[in-house]
Design an enzyme around this catalytic site. Structure first.
Site, PDB file in Angstrom:
ATOM      1  N   SER A  88       6.753  -3.036   6.160  1.00 12.53           N
ATOM      2  CA  SER A  88       5.792  -2.808   5.082  1.00 12.53           C
ATOM      3  C   SER A  88       5.827  -1.357   4.609  1.00 12.53           C
ATOM      4  CB  SER A  88       4.375  -3.122   5.561  1.00 12.53           C
ATOM      5  OG  SER A  88       4.319  -4.386   6.147  1.00 12.53           O
ATOM      6  N   GLN A  89       5.294  -1.192   3.419  1.00 11.50           N
ATOM      7  CA  GLN A  89       5.127   0.136   2.825  1.00 11.50           C
ATOM      8  C   GLN A  89       4.136   0.941   3.691  1.00 11.50           C
ATOM      9  OE1 GLN A  89       3.267  -0.486  -0.893  1.00 11.50           O
ATOM     10  NE2 GLN A  89       3.040   1.678  -1.354  1.00 11.50           N
TER      11      GLN A  89
END
Ligand code: SAH
Length: 213
Positions: A60-61
Site C-alpha cells: 500500500s501507499q
C-alpha cells in the site's frame, strides 16, 4: 539501501498530508520500506505510492498505511489481527506500536518472504499465518484491533465476531475496485458504528483456497 534522507522525506510528505501522530510517524521511520519491495523498485520505495510485489499483489501507499495505523489508536497492550500480510510492511509498522500482531496471508510465497524480513529486522512480535482471511484467526481471538488490507464487499462476519467489544476494525469496503471506501468499524455495547474515512483502491479480499506453491 535507504538513506536517512529518504526516510525524512517520506515522513515530511506524510506530515504534509495530515498524519500528526508522532508515535505513528516514528514507527514508520523505523521500517526501511525499500526492504519490502523488489530491488528493481527500491529507488521508489520512499515515494508516497503503492508498488507491485510478488503474486500480483501490491504494497500500500505509505499515506494509507499511516492513516490506517493512526486510526487504529494502538497501545502497547493491544493484540492485533491483520488480514493480508502482502510484503509485511504494514505488519512491521504495527509491530512497533502494539504487543503482538497476527497476520494472515493466502500466498505461502508472500508469507515466507515477510517472515524473512521480520527476522532480518529483529521483529519478534509478529506471527504469520497461512490461511483464508475471511475466517480470521480463531485460535487467538478475540482481538483488540483488526486491520484488513484487501477490499471486501462487506466486513466478514468472522472478523466482527473476533473483535472485542470496545475494539475497532479498519477495512476497505466496496465490490468494485473503483468504488472502495476505507471504513472504521467500532464494536460497542450497543452494536457496530461505521465511520467512512477515505476513498481507496485495494486488491480484493478473495474467497477460497490458500496458495501453497
Ligand atoms: N498489508 C500488505 C499489503 C497487502 S495487499 C503490505 O503491507 O504489503 C493484500 C494482500 O491480501 C495480498 O497479499 C493478498 O494475497 C492478500 N489476500 C487477499 N485475499 C486474502 C484472503 N482471503 N486471505 C488472506 N489473504 C488474502
Amino acid at each position: 539501501m535507504a538513506s536517512a534522507q529518504d526516510q525524512i522525506g517520506l515522513i515530511m510528505q506524510l506530515r504534509r498530508r495530515g498524519i500528526r501522530d508522532t508515535k505513528v510517524l516514528r514507527a514508520i521511520e523505523r521500517v526501511p520500506r525499500d526492504l519490502f519491495v523488489d530491488e528493481s523498485f527500491a529507488e521508489h520505495a520512499y515515494q508516497d505510492i503503492a508498488l507491485p510485489i510478488e503474486c500480483g499483489q501490491t504494497i500500500s501507499q505509505p499515506y494509507v498505511v499511516a492513516l490506517m495505523t493512526e486510526k487504529l489508536e494502538l497501545d502497547d497492550r493491544h493484540k492485533v489481527l491483520e488480514i493480508g500480510t502482502g510484503s509485511g510492511y504494514q505488519a512491521a509498522v504495527l509491530s512497533h506500536l502494539c504487543r503482538r500482531v497476527y497476520t494472515v496471508e493466502r500466498w505461502r510465497e508472500l508469507q515466507k518472504a515477510a517472515e524473512r524480513r521480520f527476522a532480518s529486522l529483529g521483529i519478534t512480535n509478529v506471527t504469520t499465518v497461512i490461511g483464508d482471511g475471511w475466517l480470521g484467526w480463531p485460535p487467538q481471538a478475540p482481538f483488540d484491533r483488526i486491520i484488513v488490507t484487501a477490499a471486501a464487499p462487506e466486513a466478514p462476519q468472522a472478523l466482527i465476531d473476533q473483535l472485542k467489544v470496545g475494539g475497532r476494525m479498519i477495512i476497505p469496503l466496496g465490490s468494485s475496485r473503483d468504488a472502495q471506501q476505507l471504513v472504521q468499524i467500532d464494536k460497542t455495547e450497543e452494536g457496530l458504528v461505521e465511520t467512512p474515512l477515505l476513498p481507496v483502491r485495494f486488491v480484493p479480499l478473495v474467497h477460497g483456497r490458500v496458495k501453497r506453491d
